[in-house]
Scaffold this active site. Structure first.
Site, mmCIF file in Angstrom:
data_model
loop_
_atom_site.group_PDB
_atom_site.id
_atom_site.type_symbol
_atom_site.label_atom_id
_atom_site.label_comp_id
_atom_site.label_asym_id
_atom_site.label_seq_id
_atom_site.Cartn_x
_atom_site.Cartn_y
_atom_site.Cartn_z
ATOM 1 N N GLY A 196 -18.305 -28.816 7.393
ATOM 2 C CA GLY A 196 -18.238 -27.489 6.766
ATOM 3 C C GLY A 196 -18.420 -26.395 7.787
ATOM 4 O O GLY A 196 -19.163 -25.447 7.575
ATOM 5 N N ALA A 197 -17.708 -26.530 8.926
ATOM 6 C CA ALA A 197 -17.956 -25.640 10.058
ATOM 7 C C ALA A 197 -16.986 -24.478 10.117
ATOM 8 O O ALA A 197 -17.006 -23.706 11.069
ATOM 9 C CB ALA A 197 -17.902 -26.441 11.362
ATOM 10 N N ASN A 198 -16.101 -24.336 9.115
ATOM 11 C CA ASN A 198 -15.117 -23.268 9.197
ATOM 12 C C ASN A 198 -15.653 -21.909 8.751
ATOM 13 O O ASN A 198 -15.010 -20.890 8.956
ATOM 14 C CB ASN A 198 -13.853 -23.617 8.385
ATOM 15 C CG ASN A 198 -14.184 -23.917 6.946
ATOM 16 O OD1 ASN A 198 -14.654 -24.996 6.639
ATOM 17 N ND2 ASN A 198 -13.972 -22.966 6.052
ATOM 18 N N THR A 199 -16.836 -21.911 8.167
ATOM 19 C CA THR A 199 -17.374 -20.632 7.679
ATOM 20 C C THR A 199 -18.894 -20.711 7.551
ATOM 21 O O THR A 199 -19.476 -21.775 7.758
ATOM 22 C CB THR A 199 -16.726 -20.282 6.312
ATOM 23 O OG1 THR A 199 -17.183 -19.001 5.883
ATOM 24 C CG2 THR A 199 -17.079 -21.296 5.243
ATOM 25 N N GLY A 240 -22.443 -23.142 8.959
ATOM 26 C CA GLY A 240 -21.863 -24.162 9.834
ATOM 27 C C GLY A 240 -21.100 -23.559 10.999
ATOM 28 O O GLY A 240 -21.188 -24.032 12.135
ATOM 29 N N SER A 280 -32.195 -27.331 1.169
ATOM 30 C CA SER A 280 -32.590 -26.022 0.677
ATOM 31 C C SER A 280 -33.976 -26.182 0.094
ATOM 32 O O SER A 280 -34.319 -27.258 -0.390
ATOM 33 C CB SER A 280 -31.635 -25.579 -0.423
ATOM 34 O OG SER A 280 -32.217 -24.543 -1.177
ATOM 35 N N TYR A 292 -27.666 -28.995 -8.704
ATOM 36 C CA TYR A 292 -27.733 -28.529 -7.306
ATOM 37 C C TYR A 292 -29.076 -28.931 -6.704
ATOM 38 O O TYR A 292 -29.139 -29.497 -5.615
ATOM 39 C CB TYR A 292 -27.538 -27.015 -7.220
ATOM 40 C CG TYR A 292 -27.598 -26.472 -5.801
ATOM 41 C CD1 TYR A 292 -26.573 -26.733 -4.896
ATOM 42 C CD2 TYR A 292 -28.677 -25.712 -5.357
ATOM 43 C CE1 TYR A 292 -26.615 -26.248 -3.595
ATOM 44 C CE2 TYR A 292 -28.731 -25.220 -4.059
ATOM 45 C CZ TYR A 292 -27.692 -25.489 -3.185
ATOM 46 O OH TYR A 292 -27.751 -25.014 -1.893
HETATM 47 N N1 LIG Z 1 -26.379 -19.693 1.702
HETATM 48 C C1 LIG Z 1 -27.600 -19.975 1.291
HETATM 49 O O1 LIG Z 1 -28.325 -19.108 0.847
HETATM 50 C C2 LIG Z 1 -28.128 -21.392 1.405
HETATM 51 C C3 LIG Z 1 -29.456 -21.639 1.051
HETATM 52 C C4 LIG Z 1 -29.964 -22.929 1.153
HETATM 53 C C5 LIG Z 1 -29.142 -23.951 1.592
HETATM 54 N N2 LIG Z 1 -27.846 -23.710 1.927
HETATM 55 C C6 LIG Z 1 -27.033 -24.840 2.393
HETATM 56 O O2 LIG Z 1 -26.404 -24.516 3.614
HETATM 57 C C7 LIG Z 1 -25.207 -25.271 3.744
HETATM 58 C C8 LIG Z 1 -24.077 -24.370 4.193
HETATM 59 O O3 LIG Z 1 -23.836 -23.413 3.190
HETATM 60 P P1 LIG Z 1 -23.216 -21.967 3.422
HETATM 61 O O4 LIG Z 1 -24.138 -21.019 2.765
HETATM 62 O O5 LIG Z 1 -22.841 -21.758 4.832
HETATM 63 O O6 LIG Z 1 -21.919 -22.078 2.464
HETATM 64 P P2 LIG Z 1 -20.391 -21.789 2.723
HETATM 65 O O7 LIG Z 1 -20.214 -20.531 3.491
HETATM 66 O O8 LIG Z 1 -19.776 -21.908 1.388
HETATM 67 O O9 LIG Z 1 -19.942 -23.018 3.620
HETATM 68 C C9 LIG Z 1 -19.881 -24.297 3.092
HETATM 69 C C10 LIG Z 1 -18.943 -25.150 3.897
HETATM 70 O O10 LIG Z 1 -18.848 -26.443 3.281
HETATM 71 C C11 LIG Z 1 -17.485 -26.768 3.162
HETATM 72 N N3 LIG Z 1 -17.178 -27.693 2.075
HETATM 73 C C12 LIG Z 1 -17.352 -27.533 0.744
HETATM 74 N N4 LIG Z 1 -16.880 -28.605 0.077
HETATM 75 C C13 LIG Z 1 -16.395 -29.462 1.000
HETATM 76 C C14 LIG Z 1 -15.761 -30.725 0.943
HETATM 77 N N5 LIG Z 1 -15.525 -31.329 -0.212
HETATM 78 N N6 LIG Z 1 -15.380 -31.301 2.104
HETATM 79 C C15 LIG Z 1 -15.596 -30.701 3.275
HETATM 80 N N7 LIG Z 1 -16.197 -29.509 3.399
HETATM 81 C C16 LIG Z 1 -16.578 -28.886 2.272
HETATM 82 C C17 LIG Z 1 -16.795 -25.447 2.952
HETATM 83 O O11 LIG Z 1 -15.412 -25.578 3.210
HETATM 84 P P3 LIG Z 1 -14.330 -24.606 2.488
HETATM 85 O O12 LIG Z 1 -14.346 -23.323 3.237
HETATM 86 O O13 LIG Z 1 -13.055 -25.362 2.656
HETATM 87 O O14 LIG Z 1 -14.759 -24.460 1.063
HETATM 88 C C18 LIG Z 1 -17.531 -24.598 3.965
HETATM 89 O O15 LIG Z 1 -17.030 -24.811 5.241
HETATM 90 C C19 LIG Z 1 -24.989 -25.937 2.389
HETATM 91 O O16 LIG Z 1 -25.380 -27.299 2.486
HETATM 92 C C20 LIG Z 1 -25.910 -25.180 1.466
HETATM 93 O O17 LIG Z 1 -26.344 -25.981 0.378
HETATM 94 C C21 LIG Z 1 -27.324 -22.442 1.851
#
Ligand SMILES: NC(=O)c1ccc[n+]([C@@H]2O[C@H](COP(=O)([O-])OP(=O)(O)OC[C@H]3O[C@@H](n4cnc5c(N)ncnc54)[C@H](OP(=O)(O)O)[C@@H]3O)[C@@H](O)[C@H]2O)c1
Ligand SMILES: *[C@@H]1O[C@H](CO)[C@@H](O)[C@H](O)[C@H]1NC(C)=O
Ligand SMILES: *[C@@H]1O[C@H](CO)[C@@H](O)[C@H](O)[C@H]1NC(C)=O
Ligand SMILES: *[C@@H]1O[C@H](CO)[C@@H](O)[C@H](O)[C@H]1NC(C)=O
Ligand SMILES: *[C@@H]1O[C@H](CO)[C@@H](O)[C@H](O)[C@H]1NC(C)=O
Length: 366
Positions: free
Chosen positions: A53-56, A59, A187, A215
């Site tokens: 999930g490194a495209n955005t 990550g 989380s 979740y």
């Molecule tokens: N943001 C917060 O406040 C927060 C808080 C606690 C924990 N987290 C955790 O941090 C991590 C990263 O989250 P983030 O906030 O950076 O979210 P994000 O911006 O939505 O990034 C999530 C990444 O996961 C990828 N992904 C989703 N479904 C996938 C699949 N089936 N196969 C491969 N890749 C997939 C997405 O790809 P696409 O772009 O293709 O969808 C995207 O690259 C997650 O595990 C999340 O639970 C986040």
């Protein structure tokens, strides 16, 4: 007339000082919510780091910083267009040419297996695996509620896909100079989670409020997995791999975009000032993952939970051994782990049994 009552004071000094305190206050709040910067300057030349999930979001920022530190960085993504664009950007800012893209859809277990095959052909060793990809309440019309293998999507992507990925990569993770590091982005919401194996098997959704619950469950599964894996590898020191959890904190990433929130994109802009103040940037949220990946002093630290670049005590009995073990066993079955492992081994024609020893034993971190 005293200065305090003078028009100059009222019209000029008061607004200026009011504005200044407001900015100061906002700045302090911003500093407070932002969290610590990775305290380590260690380079990562010669290391191979894989990030899902490194495209955005978090990550991408993790990948950027690790590329700056000289590692070979593999971006595991499901949209190759987005992935390639991110790789171009990261190569540019990091001046590191070794940023590669590979396709992985964590909602499809065959895709995970294919991905590992590719990686095994390409890399001798993986030094760090960052299990970062994740979804939260994914119910937008474009997102199917279940994975291709029929599991609820949050459990499937956040836990099962990564469970399979990590297990299939164990050979590569233990081939490096120092123990391979598995970093699980969880989380602090895991504390509200409850893992119910029968319920997962039934795979019933029962309304949107269940999504939040699910979740939490998927994030608790991350923590339980971390415990079992680190305990197992501790028991068998030949399998040198460490596994730790990270709480990134609340960050304004696009994680809400897959949820079924009406007017999501409008809301995001309306609340921007608020989210800017109260939430971390993706870059700030990536600091603890970066720290766990690079700091050489953490080489032997395993089974721990990290928040704000610090190891913190578990606030819940994270290793309920019985549940953790049940989940592990069930995950093995659900992913068809043993069969996939022997298939991979036949293709690779290399030996080394991969069963890494006994169960979770309530042990605390070393
Ligand atoms: N943001 C917060 O406040 C927060 C808080 C606690 C924990 N987290 C955790 O941090 C991590 C990263 O989250 P983030 O906030 O950076 O979210 P994000 O911006 O939505 O990034 C999530 C990444 O996961 C990828 N992904 C989703 N479904 C996938 C699949 N089936 N196969 C491969 N890749 C997939 C997405 O790809 P696409 O772009 O293709 O969808 C995207 O690259 C997650 O595990 C999340 O639970 C986040
Ligand atoms: C590369 O980085 C420079 C600044 O470091 C920036 O001006 C430029 O737009 C970037 N190019 C791409 C393709 O990202
Ligand atoms: C980790 O353990 C190995 C083997 O016991 C030891 O040689 C090394 O110095 C340790 N590293 C750190 C940073 O503690
Ligand atoms: C783990 O420890 C807790 C108390 O800390 C205990 O309630 C639980 O039964 C233990 N589990 C196992 C498998 O020993
Ligand atoms: C669990 O830990 C105890 C000591 O704390 C040890 O005697 C026992 O062998 C361990 N069990 C397993 C399955 O590792």
């Amino acid at each position: 007339m005293s200065f305090i009552n003078s028009p100059v004071f009222n019209r000029v000094i008061v607004p200026i000082s009011f504005t200044a305190s407001l900015f100061g206050g906002v700045f302090l709040l911003r500093e407070y919510t932002g969290g610590r910067k990775c305290p380590s300057n260690d380079r990562m030349d010669g290391k191979v780091v894989l990030i899902t999930g490194a495209n955005t979001g978090i990550g991408k920022e993790t990948a950027k910083e690790i590329a700056k530190r000289g590692a070979v960085v593999i971006l595991g993504c499901r949209h190759m267009g987005k992935c390639a664009a991110t790789a171009v950007e990261i190569r540019n800012v990091s001046q590191n040419k070794n940023v590669k893209c590979h396709f992985i859809d964590l909602a499809n277990l065959d895709s995970v297996t294919e991905f590992v095959k590719e990686i095994k052909n390409e890399q001798q060793h993986i030094d760090v695996l960052v299990n970062n990809a994740g979804v939260m309440k994914p119910r937008s019309p474009k997102t199917t509620p279940n994975t291709d293998d029929g599991f609820e999507r949050q459990f499937g992507v956040n836990h099962l896909g990564h469970f399979l990925l990590t297990n299939l990569l164990l050979d590569q993770l233990t081939n490096g100079e120092s123990p391979g590091r598995v970093i699980n982005v969880t989380s602090d919401a895991y504390q509200k989670g409850k893992v119910d194996i029968d319920d997962i098997e039934k795979n019933e959704l029962k309304g949107d409020n269940r999504l939040t619950e699910l979740y939490y469950q998927s994030k608790l599964a991350n923590v339980l997995f971390t415990k079992v894996l680190s305990d197992r590898s501790r028991e068998n020191l030949k399998k040198r791999v460490t596994c730790n959890c990270v709480n990134p904190g609340v960050a304004h990433t696009g994680i809400g975009r897959h949820a079924n929130v009406p007017f999501y994109s409008v809301g995001v802009h309306m609340f921007k000032p608020l989210t800017w103040m109260a939430m971390r940037t993706p870059r700030q949220a990536a600091q603890t993952s970066i720290y766990l990946a690079c700091d050489s002093a953490l080489a032997n630290v395993t089974g721990a939970y990290f928040d704000d670049c610090k190891k913190v005590e578990d606030t819940k009995d994270m290793c309920d051994g019985v549940v953790a073990e049940k989940l592990w066993k069930a995950s093995e079955e659900w992913t068809n782990l043993n069969q996939r492992m022997s298939q991979l081994r036949e293709t690779a024609k290399s030996g080394a049994p991969q069963n890494i020893g006994p169960a979770c034993n309530n042990s605390t971190t070393s």
